[in-house]
Motif scaffolding. Structure first.
Motif, PDB file in Angstrom:
ATOM      1  N   GLN A  79     -23.538  -8.685 -32.183  1.00 56.25           N
ATOM      2  CA  GLN A  79     -23.516  -7.679 -33.253  1.00 56.25           C
ATOM      3  C   GLN A  79     -24.707  -6.736 -33.160  1.00 56.25           C
ATOM      4  OE1 GLN A  79     -22.898  -9.295 -37.137  1.00 56.25           O
ATOM      5  NE2 GLN A  79     -23.490  -7.428 -38.206  1.00 56.25           N
ATOM      6  N   ASP A  80     -25.865  -7.252 -32.746  1.00 57.25           N
ATOM      7  CA  ASP A  80     -27.072  -6.432 -32.704  1.00 57.25           C
ATOM      8  C   ASP A  80     -27.180  -5.594 -31.439  1.00 57.25           C
ATOM      9  OD1 ASP A  80     -28.438  -7.124 -35.212  1.00 57.25           O
ATOM     10  OD2 ASP A  80     -28.410  -9.132 -34.375  1.00 57.25           O
ATOM     11  N   ALA A  81     -26.196  -5.655 -30.574  1.00 58.36           N
ATOM     12  CA  ALA A  81     -26.197  -4.804 -29.387  1.00 58.36           C
ATOM     13  C   ALA A  81     -25.403  -3.520 -29.612  1.00 58.36           C
ATOM     14  CB  ALA A  81     -25.608  -5.558 -28.191  1.00 58.36           C
ATOM     15  N   TYR A  82     -24.799  -3.371 -30.806  1.00 60.39           N
ATOM     16  CA  TYR A  82     -24.013  -2.173 -31.111  1.00 60.39           C
ATOM     17  C   TYR A  82     -24.761  -1.282 -32.093  1.00 60.39           C
ATOM     18  CZ  TYR A  82     -20.017  -4.650 -29.088  1.00 60.39           C
ATOM     19  OH  TYR A  82     -19.159  -5.315 -28.240  1.00 60.39           O
ATOM     20  N   PRO A  83     -24.559   0.036 -31.957  1.00 57.93           N
ATOM     21  CA  PRO A  83     -23.813   0.715 -30.907  1.00 57.93           C
ATOM     22  C   PRO A  83     -24.588   0.716 -29.586  1.00 57.93           C
ATOM     23  CG  PRO A  83     -24.788   2.313 -32.386  1.00 57.93           C
ATOM     24  CD  PRO A  83     -25.064   0.975 -32.988  1.00 57.93           C
ATOM     25  N   HIS A  84     -23.856   0.734 -28.490  1.00 58.86           N
ATOM     26  CA  HIS A  84     -24.435   0.704 -27.160  1.00 58.86           C
ATOM     27  C   HIS A  84     -24.199   2.061 -26.498  1.00 58.86           C
ATOM     28  CE1 HIS A  84     -25.098  -0.708 -22.972  1.00 58.86           C
ATOM     29  NE2 HIS A  84     -24.064   0.068 -22.696  1.00 58.86           N
ATOM     30  N   ILE A  85     -25.286   2.676 -26.030  1.00 63.91           N
ATOM     31  CA  ILE A  85     -25.199   3.935 -25.294  1.00 63.91           C
ATOM     32  C   ILE A  85     -25.993   3.766 -24.010  1.00 63.91           C
ATOM     33  CG2 ILE A  85     -25.602   6.435 -25.353  1.00 63.91           C
ATOM     34  CD1 ILE A  85     -25.825   6.223 -28.396  1.00 63.91           C
ATOM     35  N   ALA A  86     -25.437   4.247 -22.908  1.00 66.43           N
ATOM     36  CA  ALA A  86     -26.143   4.134 -21.632  1.00 66.43           C
ATOM     37  C   ALA A  86     -25.873   5.363 -20.773  1.00 66.43           C
ATOM     38  CB  ALA A  86     -25.716   2.872 -20.882  1.00 66.43           C
ATOM     39  N   ILE A  87     -26.856   5.705 -19.943  1.00 73.75           N
ATOM     40  CA  ILE A  87     -26.689   6.741 -18.919  1.00 73.75           C
ATOM     41  C   ILE A  87     -26.644   6.026 -17.578  1.00 73.75           C
ATOM     42  CG2 ILE A  87     -27.696   8.755 -17.806  1.00 73.75           C
ATOM     43  CD1 ILE A  87     -29.029   9.456 -20.451  1.00 73.75           C
ATOM     44  N   VAL A  88     -25.594   6.321 -16.800  1.00 79.22           N
ATOM     45  CA  VAL A  88     -25.356   5.624 -15.531  1.00 79.22           C
ATOM     46  C   VAL A  88     -25.381   6.632 -14.388  1.00 79.22           C
ATOM     47  CG1 VAL A  88     -23.723   4.202 -14.214  1.00 79.22           C
ATOM     48  CG2 VAL A  88     -23.996   3.838 -16.687  1.00 79.22           C
ATOM     49  N   ASP A  89     -26.027   6.261 -13.292  1.00 80.84           N
ATOM     50  CA  ASP A  89     -26.042   7.079 -12.079  1.00 80.84           C
ATOM     51  C   ASP A  89     -24.683   6.941 -11.395  1.00 80.84           C
ATOM     52  OD1 ASP A  89     -26.386   8.119  -9.494  1.00 80.84           O
ATOM     53  OD2 ASP A  89     -28.505   7.587  -9.461  1.00 80.84           O
ATOM     54  N   PRO A  90     -23.911   8.035 -11.270  1.00 82.22           N
ATOM     55  CA  PRO A  90     -22.568   7.909 -10.685  1.00 82.22           C
ATOM     56  C   PRO A  90     -22.599   7.523  -9.209  1.00 82.22           C
ATOM     57  CG  PRO A  90     -23.156  10.223 -10.924  1.00 82.22           C
ATOM     58  CD  PRO A  90     -24.236   9.430 -11.612  1.00 82.22           C
ATOM     59  N   ARG A  91     -23.716   7.766  -8.528  1.00 86.04           N
ATOM     60  CA  ARG A  91     -23.782   7.455  -7.094  1.00 86.04           C
ATOM     61  C   ARG A  91     -23.945   5.960  -6.847  1.00 86.04           C
ATOM     62  NH1 ARG A  91     -28.916  11.194  -6.296  1.00 86.04           N
ATOM     63  NH2 ARG A  91     -29.485   9.729  -7.969  1.00 86.04           N
ATOM     64  N   THR A  92     -24.803   5.323  -7.652  1.00 78.39           N
ATOM     65  CA  THR A  92     -25.135   3.917  -7.420  1.00 78.39           C
ATOM     66  C   THR A  92     -24.534   2.974  -8.455  1.00 78.39           C
ATOM     67  OG1 THR A  92     -27.139   4.076  -8.774  1.00 78.39           O
ATOM     68  CG2 THR A  92     -27.337   4.652  -6.433  1.00 78.39           C
ATOM     69  N   GLY A  93     -24.097   3.525  -9.603  1.00 78.21           N
ATOM     70  CA  GLY A  93     -23.606   2.682 -10.685  1.00 78.21           C
ATOM     71  C   GLY A  93     -24.718   2.032 -11.474  1.00 78.21           C
ATOM     72  N   GLU A  94     -25.963   2.446 -11.254  1.00 76.17           N
ATOM     73  CA  GLU A  94     -27.107   1.844 -11.939  1.00 76.17           C
ATOM     74  C   GLU A  94     -27.272   2.418 -13.341  1.00 76.17           C
ATOM     75  OE1 GLU A  94     -31.999   1.682 -11.458  1.00 76.17           O
ATOM     76  OE2 GLU A  94     -30.764   2.971 -10.169  1.00 76.17           O
ATOM     77  N   GLN A  95     -27.507   1.535 -14.321  1.00 79.94           N
ATOM     78  CA  GLN A  95     -27.898   1.997 -15.656  1.00 79.94           C
ATOM     79  C   GLN A  95     -29.328   2.526 -15.573  1.00 79.94           C
ATOM     80  OE1 GLN A  95     -27.395  -1.347 -18.310  1.00 79.94           O
ATOM     81  NE2 GLN A  95     -25.505  -0.531 -19.142  1.00 79.94           N
ATOM     82  N   VAL A  96     -29.508   3.795 -15.944  1.00 76.50           N
ATOM     83  CA  VAL A  96     -30.815   4.428 -15.822  1.00 76.50           C
ATOM     84  C   VAL A  96     -31.532   4.475 -17.172  1.00 76.50           C
ATOM     85  CG1 VAL A  96     -32.044   6.437 -14.918  1.00 76.50           C
ATOM     86  CG2 VAL A  96     -29.825   5.838 -13.990  1.00 76.50           C
ATOM     87  N   LYS A  97     -30.755   4.596 -18.241  1.00 73.10           N
ATOM     88  CA  LYS A  97     -31.330   4.613 -19.590  1.00 73.10           C
ATOM     89  C   LYS A  97     -30.350   3.955 -20.552  1.00 73.10           C
ATOM     90  CE  LYS A  97     -33.674   7.457 -23.032  1.00 73.10           C
ATOM     91  NZ  LYS A  97     -34.852   6.569 -22.999  1.00 73.10           N
ATOM     92  N   VAL A  98     -30.896   3.223 -21.550  1.00 73.14           N
ATOM     93  CA  VAL A  98     -30.051   2.477 -22.488  1.00 73.14           C
ATOM     94  C   VAL A  98     -30.598   2.609 -23.911  1.00 73.14           C
ATOM     95  CG1 VAL A  98     -29.240   0.184 -23.189  1.00 73.14           C
ATOM     96  CG2 VAL A  98     -29.283   0.805 -20.760  1.00 73.14           C
ATOM     97  N   TRP A  99     -29.693   2.860 -24.848  1.00 71.41           N
ATOM     98  CA  TRP A  99     -29.983   2.717 -26.279  1.00 71.41           C
ATOM     99  C   TRP A  99     -29.127   1.552 -26.766  1.00 71.41           C
ATOM    100  CZ3 TRP A  99     -29.196   7.297 -23.814  1.00 71.41           C
ATOM    101  CH2 TRP A  99     -30.140   8.315 -23.972  1.00 71.41           C
ATOM    102  N   ASN A 162     -34.823 -10.237 -33.138  1.00 71.20           N
ATOM    103  CA  ASN A 162     -33.776  -9.235 -32.924  1.00 71.20           C
ATOM    104  C   ASN A 162     -32.759  -9.167 -34.040  1.00 71.20           C
ATOM    105  OD1 ASN A 162     -34.734  -8.536 -30.325  1.00 71.20           O
ATOM    106  ND2 ASN A 162     -33.815 -10.397 -29.496  1.00 71.20           N
ATOM    107  N   ASN A 163     -33.098  -9.745 -35.171  1.00 71.01           N
ATOM    108  CA  ASN A 163     -32.170  -9.748 -36.305  1.00 71.01           C
ATOM    109  C   ASN A 163     -30.827 -10.372 -35.958  1.00 71.01           C
ATOM    110  OD1 ASN A 163     -33.993  -8.442 -38.029  1.00 71.01           O
ATOM    111  ND2 ASN A 163     -33.478  -6.459 -37.113  1.00 71.01           N
ATOM    112  N   GLY A 164     -30.842 -11.356 -35.086  1.00 71.30           N
ATOM    113  CA  GLY A 164     -29.621 -12.106 -34.873  1.00 71.30           C
ATOM    114  C   GLY A 164     -29.051 -12.082 -33.488  1.00 71.30           C
ATOM    115  N   GLY A 165     -29.519 -11.227 -32.578  1.00 71.26           N
ATOM    116  CA  GLY A 165     -28.903 -11.193 -31.263  1.00 71.26           C
ATOM    117  C   GLY A 165     -29.733 -10.424 -30.260  1.00 71.26           C
TER     118      GLY A 165
END
Length: 312
Positions: A79-99, A162-165
């Motif tokens: 529950q505490d991981a939402y909302p999840h936003i991420a920026i992904v490098d299309p070349r490598t599939g790597e998560q570069v930034k995460v909210w 983390n308030n639960g998760g």
């Protein structure tokens, strides 16, 4: 919003040189509704996303997002991981930034973070992107070797922290060195890790420098301090300025020329930077070439400008 599958979106991102922006939601969580209301409907957010990203949004049970959720998000589905936003490098599939998780950022802060990201990262093959300079503080624990009492204690600590998760680490944050001042951070350029700065060789102080034409920067006034205009969303905007010592935010009229920003910073320099020349960089462009453009024409509304001091 694109409706392609994950691999199709990656292929499009590589062709168009655009980052992939992914949002995963749980409709039962109120913060996800706040995100839709305040972030994705914000005009500045929409404009920035349309120009620079492939945008994909899934609910947690959406089969179209199964590949992304299973690969990147399944282990942190709480529950505490939402909302999840991420920026992904299309070349490598790597998560570069995460909210990850609450609170939902304010629209103006989210826009500034997106612009800061675009200033620091590039999909150009010749560009050098920031690299991690420190490790995540999160430790891996083998729960199979823990006693029931230890597992209970760990669960309690996670709940309090983390308030639960669990919440995800932001990979981008690991590329920034922690500053010594309160609330300050320093962005580390990968080239700075290995470069030694040396003085000019073979100079004895007697040779006069060649005469040259005055630079555009030298012709900008340093005696015109800036007074922030009254708040008016139709005619004013906030701009974030990031530098080696932290960041500041100032308000300008959207019809002010870019020259006005230089005049402000030359007239009221940051502490310890009096008389030091600087460059202003936005979206990899040196703003000295846009002195007579308005702030709106230069695409600086609610934007981020990197201040780079030209010191020996």
């Amino acid at each position: 919003m694109t409706h392609q599958d994950w691999e199709g979106a990656r292929a499009e991102g590589k062709d168009l040189q655009r980052w992939i922006l992914v949002n995963v939601q749980d409709p039962a969580i109120f913060d996800c509704q706040v995100l839709n209301r305040d972030i994705w409907k914000n005009p500045q957010v929409k404009e920035t996303v349309k120009e620079n990203f492939i945008f994909m949004q899934y609910t947690k049970n959406d089969p179209r997002g199964g590949q992304y959720i299973n690969y990147y998000f399944h282990a942190r589905d709480s529950q505490d991981a939402y909302p999840h936003i991420a920026i992904v490098d299309p070349r490598t599939g790597e998560q570069v930034k995460v909210w990850s998780g609450p609170p939902v950022p304010k629209p103006v802060d989210f826009v500034m973070e997106l612009h800061e990201f675009l200033d620091r990262y590039s999909l150009d093959a010749s560009a050098k992107n920031p690299v991690a300079t420190r490790r995540s503080e999160r430790k891996t624990v083998d729960v199979n070797r823990m006693t029931e009492e230890e597992m209970l204690e760990m669960a309690l600590k996670n709940s309090m922290a983390n308030n639960g998760g669990p919440k995800e680490d932001d990979p981008d944050a690991l590329t920034k060195a922690v500053g010594t001042g309160k609330g300050k951070e320093k962005v580390v350029d990968p080239e700075d890790l290995d470069v030694m700065v040396t003085g000019p060789a073979g100079t004895n102080g007697t040779t006069e420098p060649p005469v040259s034409e005055p630079s555009p920067f030298s012709l900008i006034s340093s005696t015109d301090p800036h007074t922030e205009p009254a708040v008016d969303p139709a005619t004013t905007t906030r701009i974030q300025f990031r530098h080696s010592g932290g960041r500041v935010i100032r308000r300008f009229a959207v019809l002010d020329p870019v020259r006005r920003i230089y005049e402000w910073l030359k007239a009221t320099p940051f502490e310890g930077k009096e008389g030091v020349s600087f460059e202003l960089i936005s979206l990899a462009k040196n703003l000295i070439d846009s002195l007579e453009s308005t702030i709106e024409e230069a695409g600086l509304k609610n934007g981020t400008i990197m201040v780079e001091f030209l010191e020996d």
